[in-house]
Write a protein that holds these residues in place. Structure first.
Motif, short mmCIF file in Angstrom:
data_model
loop_
_atom_site.label_atom_id
_atom_site.label_comp_id
_atom_site.label_asym_id
_atom_site.label_seq_id
_atom_site.Cartn_x
_atom_site.Cartn_y
_atom_site.Cartn_z
N LEU A 77 -25.84 0.90 51.50
CA LEU A 77 -26.40 -0.24 52.24
C LEU A 77 -27.89 -0.38 51.94
CD1 LEU A 77 -26.50 -2.40 54.51
CD2 LEU A 77 -26.79 -0.51 56.13
N TYR A 78 -28.62 0.73 52.02
CA TYR A 78 -30.07 0.67 51.80
C TYR A 78 -30.40 0.43 50.33
CZ TYR A 78 -30.69 2.10 56.62
OH TYR A 78 -30.67 2.13 57.99
N ALA A 79 -29.54 0.90 49.43
CA ALA A 79 -29.75 0.62 48.01
C ALA A 79 -29.64 -0.87 47.73
CB ALA A 79 -28.74 1.39 47.16
N LEU A 80 -28.86 -1.58 48.56
CA LEU A 80 -28.68 -3.01 48.35
C LEU A 80 -29.77 -3.83 49.01
CD1 LEU A 80 -26.55 -4.97 47.08
CD2 LEU A 80 -25.61 -5.23 49.37
N VAL A 81 -30.21 -3.41 50.20
CA VAL A 81 -31.16 -4.25 50.95
C VAL A 81 -32.62 -3.87 50.68
CG1 VAL A 81 -29.49 -4.64 52.78
CG2 VAL A 81 -31.09 -2.75 53.01
N LEU A 82 -32.87 -2.66 50.18
CA LEU A 82 -34.24 -2.25 49.88
C LEU A 82 -34.52 -2.41 48.39
CD1 LEU A 82 -34.63 0.99 52.02
CD2 LEU A 82 -35.47 -1.30 52.55
N PHE A 292 -20.81 -10.30 38.43
CA PHE A 292 -20.66 -10.79 39.80
C PHE A 292 -19.60 -10.00 40.55
CE2 PHE A 292 -22.27 -15.23 38.43
CZ PHE A 292 -23.58 -14.83 38.64
N GLY A 293 -18.54 -9.58 39.84
CA GLY A 293 -17.49 -8.78 40.48
C GLY A 293 -18.00 -7.42 40.92
N ILE A 294 -18.79 -6.76 40.05
CA ILE A 294 -19.37 -5.46 40.40
C ILE A 294 -20.29 -5.61 41.60
CG2 ILE A 294 -20.92 -3.64 39.61
CD1 ILE A 294 -19.78 -4.03 36.81
N LEU A 295 -21.11 -6.67 41.61
CA LEU A 295 -22.00 -6.91 42.75
C LEU A 295 -21.20 -7.12 44.03
CD1 LEU A 295 -24.79 -7.44 43.95
CD2 LEU A 295 -24.57 -9.83 43.23
N ALA A 296 -20.08 -7.84 43.94
CA ALA A 296 -19.25 -8.09 45.13
C ALA A 296 -18.71 -6.78 45.71
CB ALA A 296 -18.09 -9.03 44.77
N PHE A 297 -18.26 -5.88 44.84
CA PHE A 297 -17.77 -4.59 45.33
C PHE A 297 -18.91 -3.77 45.95
CE2 PHE A 297 -14.10 -5.22 42.39
CZ PHE A 297 -13.10 -5.07 43.35
N GLN A 298 -20.11 -3.84 45.39
CA GLN A 298 -21.25 -3.14 45.97
C GLN A 298 -21.58 -3.68 47.35
OE1 GLN A 298 -24.32 -3.44 42.95
NE2 GLN A 298 -23.75 -1.46 42.08
N VAL A 299 -21.48 -4.98 47.51
CA VAL A 299 -21.73 -5.59 48.82
C VAL A 299 -20.70 -5.11 49.83
CG1 VAL A 299 -21.76 -7.77 50.09
CG2 VAL A 299 -22.93 -7.60 47.89
N MET A 300 -19.43 -5.03 49.43
CA MET A 300 -18.37 -4.57 50.34
C MET A 300 -18.61 -3.12 50.77
SD MET A 300 -14.80 -6.33 49.08
CE MET A 300 -14.98 -6.04 47.33
N VAL A 301 -19.01 -2.27 49.84
CA VAL A 301 -19.31 -0.88 50.18
C VAL A 301 -20.52 -0.81 51.11
CG1 VAL A 301 -20.06 1.34 49.25
CG2 VAL A 301 -18.27 0.07 48.10
N ALA A 302 -21.52 -1.66 50.85
CA ALA A 302 -22.70 -1.69 51.71
C ALA A 302 -22.34 -2.12 53.12
CB ALA A 302 -23.75 -2.63 51.12
N LEU A 303 -21.44 -3.09 53.25
CA LEU A 303 -20.99 -3.52 54.58
C LEU A 303 -20.25 -2.39 55.29
CD1 LEU A 303 -19.81 -7.17 53.81
CD2 LEU A 303 -21.87 -6.46 55.04
N GLY A 305 -20.83 0.74 54.80
CA GLY A 305 -21.90 1.65 55.20
C GLY A 305 -22.60 1.19 56.46
N ALA A 306 -22.79 -0.14 56.59
CA ALA A 306 -23.42 -0.67 57.80
C ALA A 306 -22.57 -0.40 59.03
CB ALA A 306 -23.66 -2.17 57.64
N VAL A 307 -21.26 -0.57 58.90
CA VAL A 307 -20.35 -0.32 60.02
C VAL A 307 -20.41 1.15 60.43
CG1 VAL A 307 -17.92 -0.27 60.71
CG2 VAL A 307 -18.81 -2.24 59.45
N ILE A 308 -20.40 2.04 59.44
CA ILE A 308 -20.47 3.48 59.72
C ILE A 308 -21.79 3.83 60.40
CG2 ILE A 308 -20.63 5.75 58.63
CD1 ILE A 308 -18.63 4.74 56.55
N ASP A 309 -22.88 3.21 59.92
CA ASP A 309 -24.20 3.50 60.49
C ASP A 309 -24.29 3.04 61.94
OD1 ASP A 309 -26.72 4.57 60.35
OD2 ASP A 309 -27.65 2.76 59.56
N LEU A 310 -23.65 1.92 62.26
CA LEU A 310 -23.74 1.35 63.60
C LEU A 310 -22.72 1.93 64.57
CD1 LEU A 310 -24.35 -2.40 62.66
CD2 LEU A 310 -26.02 -0.77 63.56
N THR A 311 -21.74 2.68 64.05
CA THR A 311 -20.70 3.25 64.92
C THR A 311 -20.73 4.77 64.90
OG1 THR A 311 -19.10 3.01 63.11
CG2 THR A 311 -19.21 1.23 64.73
N VAL A 312 -20.22 5.37 63.82
CA VAL A 312 -20.07 6.82 63.75
C VAL A 312 -21.41 7.54 63.85
CG1 VAL A 312 -19.21 8.74 62.36
CG2 VAL A 312 -17.97 6.57 62.39
#
Length: 319
Positions: A77-82, A292-303, A305-312
């Motif tokens: 997640l941070y690799a994508l947004v930072l 674009f496909g590789i970027l899409a998969f990275q975005v899904m993994v980042a999302l 990660g965001a769910v895990i960070d906000l829950t677990v």
């Protein structure tokens, strides 16, 4: 480079690619992509992160693999947004040392050791990446030439030399002496103390060659999963190339996107794929669709990660 400037570079690179490549053709390529192969690519890309977590556990056996996987996914997640691809690793090192560090006594996991383990893990991962990339370039020298192979060899040699140098006592003492010249209490507390603990932990890592070799082997396994995922996604968009070509292309792309000149490698990733796959005769529209496909998969993994960070992980911090 400032974040705003990096975002501008990413936007300019993407705009240039969209201007040079037939956008309608890219859309057609994505529209007919095989769902089964795309699902296989997604599983392989996720396997890459699982292997990364297991690889880090080689250096931090006291921590559970599931916990390390959670932090690994959050790091995406941070690799994508930072700005910068290494930002995610920096956040992972900080979060692990803050949440899992338990002092400096016997049997404890100090923050310096965790940070050095994450850094050492990244180094061995890059070594594995360069080894697989070099193998692909050697097998496809007729298509890529020898210059890229020599460059990969030089980078690999430099990385190994830097790793050994940081573990050499005179080099560590010289570095600390230079940074500690006229140092006051503030610099000692904020820089020299943590750096000294980091270097001591780094030395300890290099004194365990079995773990280091196992970590490099894990890095190769991670890269094999990444290459296989890229090959599956390439087949989904109509790119049929041997594994050795994908090893060279994926590895070179991974090295290129480490350059901190764009946000999350956006623009660099797509441009490098277009340029590298052009050497083996792949149409630009298919290469851009792959990017674009590789970027899409990275975005899904980042999302994820965001769910895990906000829950677990949030529940763990609250507890």
């Amino acid at each position: 480079m400032r974040p705003g400037l990096k975002a501008l570079v990413s936007a300019l690179l993407v705009a240039l690619l969209l201007w040079r490549v037939d956008v309608a053709e890219v859309g057609r390529v994505l529209a007919v992509a095989s769902p089964g192969l795309m699902a296989l690519a997604g599983l392989l890309f996720f396997l890459m992160h699982v292997l990364n977590a297991l690889k880090l556990r080689v250096l931090l056996p006291e921590l559970r693999a599931g916990r390390l996987l959670a932090y690994t996914l959050v790091a995406q997640l941070y690799a994508l947004v930072l700005p910068g691809q290494l930002a995610g690793e920096a956040v992972k090192a900080y979060r692990l040392s803050r949440d899992e560090g338990r002092g400096q006594g016997q049997g404890e996991i100090g923050g310096g050791r965790i940070v050095s383990a994450v850094a050492f893990d990244k180094v061995t991962g890059i070594v594995g990446l360069l080894l697989l990339t070099g193998g692909g370039l050697a097998m496809q020298s007729a298509r890529f030439g020898d210059g890229l192979l020599v460059g990969v060899g030089l980078v690999l040699a430099g990385l190994v030399a830097a790793t050994v140098l940081l573990a050499w006592a005179p080099a560590r003492a010289l570095l600390l002496a230079l940074l500690g010249w006229r140092a006051g209490p503030k610099r000692e507390a904020l820089l020299l103390g943590p750096l000294r603990r980091f270097l001591e932990a780094w030395r300890d890592q290099t004194r365990r060659p079995g773990r280091a070799l196992l970590s490099v082997a894990g890095g190769i396994a991670v890269q094999v999963a990444a290459v296989a995922g890229s090959q599956a996604l390439g087949l989904a968009v109509g790119i049929d190339q041997p594994f050795s070509v994908w090893g060279a292309v994926t590895g070179l792309m991974s090295v290129i996107v480490l350059m901190p000149v764009t946000v999350a490698g956006i623009g660099l990733r797509e441009a490098s794929l277009v340029g590298l796959l052009d050497l083996v005769g792949v149409p630009h529209a298919q290469s851009l669709a792959l990017g674009f496909g590789i970027l899409a998969f990275q975005v899904m993994v980042a999302l994820l990660g965001a769910v895990i960070d906000l829950t677990v992980l949030r529940e763990r911090r609250t507890a």
